[in-house]
Motif scaffolding. Structure first.
Motif, PDB file in Angstrom:
ATOM      1  N   CYS A 115      96.825  24.814   5.019  1.00 55.02           N
ATOM      2  CA  CYS A 115      95.499  24.671   4.404  1.00 55.02           C
ATOM      3  C   CYS A 115      95.599  24.236   2.942  1.00 55.02           C
ATOM      4  N   GLU A 116      96.765  24.415   2.346  1.00 52.94           N
ATOM      5  CA  GLU A 116      96.891  24.229   0.897  1.00 52.94           C
ATOM      6  C   GLU A 116      96.691  22.775   0.459  1.00 52.94           C
ATOM      7  N   ALA A 117      97.085  21.811   1.274  1.00 54.35           N
ATOM      8  CA  ALA A 117      97.002  20.409   0.866  1.00 54.35           C
ATOM      9  C   ALA A 117      96.083  19.566   1.742  1.00 54.35           C
ATOM     10  N   ARG A 118      95.491  20.168   2.741  1.00 52.95           N
ATOM     11  CA  ARG A 118      94.661  19.382   3.652  1.00 52.95           C
ATOM     12  C   ARG A 118      93.326  19.014   3.029  1.00 52.95           C
ATOM     13  N   LYS A 119      92.753  17.944   3.533  1.00 59.52           N
ATOM     14  CA  LYS A 119      91.386  17.561   3.170  1.00 59.52           C
ATOM     15  C   LYS A 119      90.409  17.929   4.280  1.00 59.52           C
ATOM     16  N   SER A 120      90.861  17.786   5.514  1.00 53.19           N
ATOM     17  CA  SER A 120      89.985  18.034   6.654  1.00 53.19           C
ATOM     18  C   SER A 120      90.707  18.842   7.720  1.00 53.19           C
ATOM     19  N   GLU A 165      93.983  10.566   9.563  1.00 49.27           N
ATOM     20  CA  GLU A 165      93.254  11.595  10.306  1.00 49.27           C
ATOM     21  C   GLU A 165      92.742  12.681   9.352  1.00 49.27           C
ATOM     22  N   ASP A 166      93.567  13.032   8.373  1.00 52.62           N
ATOM     23  CA  ASP A 166      93.166  14.033   7.384  1.00 52.62           C
ATOM     24  C   ASP A 166      91.972  13.552   6.567  1.00 52.62           C
ATOM     25  N   ALA A 167      91.949  12.251   6.282  1.00 50.00           N
ATOM     26  CA  ALA A 167      90.850  11.686   5.484  1.00 50.00           C
ATOM     27  C   ALA A 167      89.552  11.616   6.280  1.00 50.00           C
ATOM     28  N   GLN A 168      89.657  11.308   7.582  1.00 53.00           N
ATOM     29  CA  GLN A 168      88.459  11.101   8.394  1.00 53.00           C
ATOM     30  C   GLN A 168      88.064  12.311   9.240  1.00 53.00           C
ATOM     31  N   GLY A 169      88.992  13.236   9.432  1.00 53.92           N
ATOM     32  CA  GLY A 169      88.694  14.403  10.251  1.00 53.92           C
ATOM     33  C   GLY A 169      88.679  14.128  11.731  1.00 53.92           C
ATOM     34  N   VAL A 170      89.286  13.009  12.148  1.00 50.63           N
ATOM     35  CA  VAL A 170      89.316  12.607  13.563  1.00 50.63           C
ATOM     36  C   VAL A 170      90.766  12.353  13.965  1.00 50.63           C
ATOM     37  N   PRO A 171      91.208  12.826  15.135  1.00 51.89           N
ATOM     38  CA  PRO A 171      92.604  12.626  15.531  1.00 51.89           C
ATOM     39  C   PRO A 171      92.889  11.187  15.968  1.00 51.89           C
ATOM     40  N   PHE A 172      94.100  10.729  15.691  1.00 50.57           N
ATOM     41  CA  PHE A 172      94.613   9.444  16.153  1.00 50.57           C
ATOM     42  C   PHE A 172      93.693   8.277  15.782  1.00 50.57           C
ATOM     43  N   VAL A 173      93.516   8.071  14.468  1.00 50.10           N
ATOM     44  CA  VAL A 173      92.750   6.922  13.986  1.00 50.10           C
ATOM     45  C   VAL A 173      93.609   5.986  13.125  1.00 50.10           C
ATOM     46  N   GLY A 174      94.823   6.398  12.786  1.00 54.63           N
ATOM     47  CA  GLY A 174      95.725   5.552  12.016  1.00 54.63           C
ATOM     48  C   GLY A 174      96.441   4.552  12.913  1.00 54.63           C
ATOM     49  N   ARG A 175      97.581   4.058  12.466  1.00 57.00           N
ATOM     50  CA  ARG A 175      98.323   3.061  13.247  1.00 57.00           C
ATOM     51  C   ARG A 175      98.739   3.613  14.603  1.00 57.00           C
ATOM     52  N   ALA A 176      99.238   4.843  14.616  1.00 56.09           N
ATOM     53  CA  ALA A 176      99.626   5.450  15.894  1.00 56.09           C
ATOM     54  C   ALA A 176      98.408   5.641  16.798  1.00 56.09           C
ATOM     55  N   GLY A 177      97.284   5.993  16.211  1.00 52.43           N
ATOM     56  CA  GLY A 177      96.065   6.161  16.993  1.00 52.43           C
ATOM     57  C   GLY A 177      95.549   4.861  17.567  1.00 52.43           C
ATOM     58  N   GLN A 178      95.662   3.802  16.790  1.00 48.18           N
ATOM     59  CA  GLN A 178      95.248   2.487  17.280  1.00 48.18           C
ATOM     60  C   GLN A 178      96.129   2.048  18.447  1.00 48.18           C
ATOM     61  N   LEU A 179      97.430   2.357  18.347  1.00 46.58           N
ATOM     62  CA  LEU A 179      98.325   2.030  19.456  1.00 46.58           C
ATOM     63  C   LEU A 179      97.986   2.860  20.681  1.00 46.58           C
ATOM     64  N   LEU A 180      97.655   4.151  20.476  1.00 46.92           N
ATOM     65  CA  LEU A 180      97.276   4.994  21.610  1.00 46.92           C
ATOM     66  C   LEU A 180      96.034   4.441  22.301  1.00 46.92           C
TER      67      LEU A 180
END
Length: 277
Positions: A100-105, A128-143
């Motif tokens: 919890c110490e460094a998270r944004k979301s 994901e931390d910035a948007q609060g949604v899982p798998f939205v970065g490069r790995a998420g786009q590949l998924l």
């Protein structure tokens, strides 16, 4: 020491509140015999003894029957009538571990709450931390491409939005490091409740961390992938994490992941298959 002297000693110790004595050895007995009798002035006068009244008859109270062990109802980790909204509410602004110490979301999960298929990853990344949604970065786009593309090639009615996606831990580990065992254990209670609430037809564990959390195993993904496992009776398939597949040299792993997803999708969408082969 005669019997009268012994009786006087015992009465004296009883009056002092001493109720137990240990048996003396031979030398102690000799010392006791040589001791002078206790003066009359030292000993308190004996109190008059009241007559003993006859006690009333004892009526035994009925003993309640003990509940057999097999009939005990133990509390469950997933409360009755649990919902995703309730789980998210109980997580709150979680401070249960160091993540919890460094998270944004808090990245709880997203997708179809009636999904037949649930994907479980390791933990949120920076996007994901910035948007609060899982798998939205490069790995998420590949998924997303893997889900949509694999289903499209086999003309299967399945897209990412038809699935539910979540992670083992809900907060981003610093520098995207692997979650520590205590972090996985604390967040694991909420993952457990998510899966028990969703009750999908199948689960896909993405990568070794998700496989380890769900199956309690140290076996590597290479050995586990492509084989059916079970989590609480729900069929589970392990495959590579999309971030691993982003590396250019993992061409063969991409083919294996595609094979895993095809097998998984056909099972999920085939209503005639109650259990995986």
């Amino acid at each position: 020491m005669n019997a009268e002297q012994l009786r006087q000693y015992l009465e004296y110790f009883r009056d002092l509140g001493i109720t137990h004595i240990t048996a003396p050895d031979a030398s102690q007995l000799a010392a006791i015999s040589a001791a002078p009798p206790v003066p009359e002035a030292v000993r308190p006068a004996a109190a008059p003894v009241a007559p003993i009244a006859t006690p009333p008859p004892i009526v035994a109270a009925p003993v309640p029957m003990k509940t057999p062990v097999n009939d005990l109802v133990l509390p469950t980790l997933a409360p009755e009538g649990d919902t995703l909204a309730r789980i998210r509410e109980e997580i709150g602004d979680c401070k249960r571990c160091r993540l919890c110490e460094a998270r944004k979301s808090i990245v709880f999960g997203s997708g179809n709450e009636k999904a037949r298929l649930v994907f479980v990853g390791e933990g949120p990344g920076a996007d994901e931390d910035a948007q609060g949604v899982p798998f939205v970065g490069r790995a998420g786009q590949l998924l997303t491409a893997m889900i949509d593309g694999t289903a499209a090639k086999d003309s299967l009615p399945l897209r990412r939005e038809d699935c539910y996606i979540c992670n083992v831990v809900k907060c981003r580990p610093p520098d995207n490091r692997t979650p520590l065992p205590d972090e996985m254990e604390i967040c694991g209670q909420f993952l457990y409740r998510q899966l028990m609430t969703l009750q999908p037809k199948a689960i896909c564990a993405l990568g070794s961390t998700a496989a380890r959390a769900l199956l309690n195993t140290k076996e590597g993904v290479t050995k586990m992938r492509g084989r059916w496992q079970r989590w609480n009776g729900i069929p589970l398939m392990v495959t590579y994490h999309p971030s691993y597949l982003l590396r250019a040299y993992n061409v063969e792993a991409k083919k294996e992941a595609w094979t895993d997803l095809r097998k998984l999708f056909h099972f999920v969408l085939d209503d005639s298959k109650v259990h995986p082969e």
